[in-house]
Design a protein around this motif. Structure first.
Motif, short mmCIF file in Angstrom:
data_model
loop_
_atom_site.label_atom_id
_atom_site.label_comp_id
_atom_site.label_asym_id
_atom_site.label_seq_id
_atom_site.Cartn_x
_atom_site.Cartn_y
_atom_site.Cartn_z
N THR A 147 0.85 -1.19 0.00
CA THR A 147 0.00 0.00 0.00
C THR A 147 0.88 1.24 0.00
OG1 THR A 147 -0.17 -0.17 2.41
CG2 THR A 147 -1.97 -1.08 1.11
N GLU A 148 0.39 2.28 -0.63
CA GLU A 148 1.16 3.51 -0.79
C GLU A 148 1.43 4.16 0.56
OE1 GLU A 148 1.03 6.97 -4.09
OE2 GLU A 148 -0.77 6.80 -2.86
N SER A 149 2.66 4.66 0.73
CA SER A 149 3.04 5.34 1.96
C SER A 149 3.82 6.60 1.59
CB SER A 149 3.88 4.41 2.84
OG SER A 149 5.03 3.97 2.14
N SER A 157 7.59 4.60 -6.82
CA SER A 157 6.36 3.81 -6.79
C SER A 157 5.56 4.00 -8.06
CB SER A 157 5.48 4.22 -5.59
OG SER A 157 6.13 3.97 -4.37
N PHE A 159 1.55 3.29 -9.43
CA PHE A 159 0.19 2.93 -9.00
C PHE A 159 -0.30 1.68 -9.72
CE2 PHE A 159 -4.39 3.26 -9.92
CZ PHE A 159 -4.90 3.20 -8.63
N ARG A 267 -4.28 2.90 -1.72
CA ARG A 267 -3.75 2.74 -3.06
C ARG A 267 -2.66 1.67 -3.03
NH1 ARG A 267 -3.75 7.04 -6.82
NH2 ARG A 267 -1.49 6.83 -7.06
N VAL A 269 0.51 -0.10 -4.73
CA VAL A 269 1.57 0.33 -5.65
C VAL A 269 2.65 -0.74 -5.74
CG1 VAL A 269 1.20 2.79 -5.20
CG2 VAL A 269 2.83 1.51 -3.79
N THR A 271 6.72 -0.88 -5.81
CA THR A 271 7.84 -0.02 -5.47
C THR A 271 9.16 -0.73 -5.79
OG1 THR A 271 8.03 -0.80 -3.18
CG2 THR A 271 6.53 1.03 -3.60
#
Length: 297
Positions: A147-149, A157, A159, A267, A269, A271
């Protein structure tokens, strides 16, 4: 500067003990001591200092560790890139992935990847971001699906998909006999992840902002894949990915509890390190994961 000396230095720095490093590397302590001395002669500064029964990095040692890791990764990735020339979709892809993505996105993507490239090998680590990110930075993983951070220097990253987290219960739960509001959910018991998990903290804060008591947690579980079965069997409420509620999934007998303000927008992603080499197989897997995310949206 010998690459082996840099590798030995990394292990000594990690363990902060020459004896333990010697055991891991299957080298003698004098050999490792000589290795450190060679690096210190090149740098013109001591890299370690005594600390209790062990040792710790000096300021110069901390700088050397940063560059030693970077140098090792650059050499390893150069070898991989050269080895991939003309080989097409092959080699090993090392991927870290959170449980939800491992269950819903990875299987169809891997099925297609293997069909296109039967020689590809996949090494996976399933875990949460606190486990995956250090492995990505150290070079143990080529990429992670999480999850996006907040952004981090040197990490980029891309999406993949939205992953909404919603309140859910068994489709036969009494909560569906009316049109509940947030306050009504205080009357029920829950199965949730432990405090510190992003979804748990977000839900607790949602109740607190409305000056309501936190959810009554009867079962705590860090095993995300257990939650749908626990909800179905216990009649408890929970807070899980909407993906679990899709037809054909384990949680298809569950139903979303539609209460205003209780949907956490996450979201998902992919990475990877900005300077890292991604093999053709890795890039193809990313494309297939994005396609799988679109189909599941």
């Amino acid at each position: 500067m010998d690459l082996r000396d840099l590798r030995y230095f990394e292990v000594i720095a990690e363990l902060e003990h020459v004896g333990q490093a010697a055991e891991r590397l299957h080298r003698t302590q004098p050999a490792l001591t000589s290795s450190v001395r060679r690096l210190e002669e090149v740098c013109g500064a001591p890299l370690f200092e005594r600390s209790g029964r062990g040792i710790k990095l000096t300021a110069a040692g901390q700088v050397m560790l940063k560059w030693a890791r970077r140098t090792r990764l650059d050499v390893e990735e150069a070898r991989r890139e050269i080895g991939d020339i003309g080989s097409g979709l092959s080699g090993t892809v090392r991927i870290g992935i959170i449980p939800t993505a491992a269950q819903f996105l990875l299987p169809p993507a891997v099925r297609q990847l293997i069909a296109e490239a039967p020689k590809v090998q996949l090494h996976t680590v399933v875990g949460l971001s606190d486990v995956l990110q250090p492995k990505l930075r150290s070079g143990e993983l080529d990429m992670t699906i999480e999850t996006e951070s907040a952004g981090e220097p040197g990490i980029t990253s891309q999406f993949l998909a939205e992953d909404p987290i919603v309140v859910a219960a068994s489709a036969t739960h009494e909560v569906f006999l009316s049109s509940p509001v947030l306050k009504d959910l205080c009357a029920y018991r829950w199965v949730l992840q432990p405090p510190g998990a992003p979804t748990r903290d977000w839900l607790d804060q949602t109740f607190e902002r409305r000056r309501l008591p936190r959810p009554q947690v009867q079962i705590e579980s860090s095993m995300l894949l257990m939650l749908p079965a626990l909800i179905a069997e216990t009649g408890l409420l929970s807070f899980i990915s909407r993906h679990h509620l899709q037809a054909g999934q384990l949680g298809s007998g569950l139903k979303e509890v539609n209460v205003k303000g209780t949907t956490m927008r996450r979201r998902m992603v992919v990475t990877y390190r900005e300077s890292s080499y991604l093999s053709p197989a890795s890039n193809r897997l990313i494309a297939l994961l994005a396609a799988a995310a679109t189909r599941n949206a």
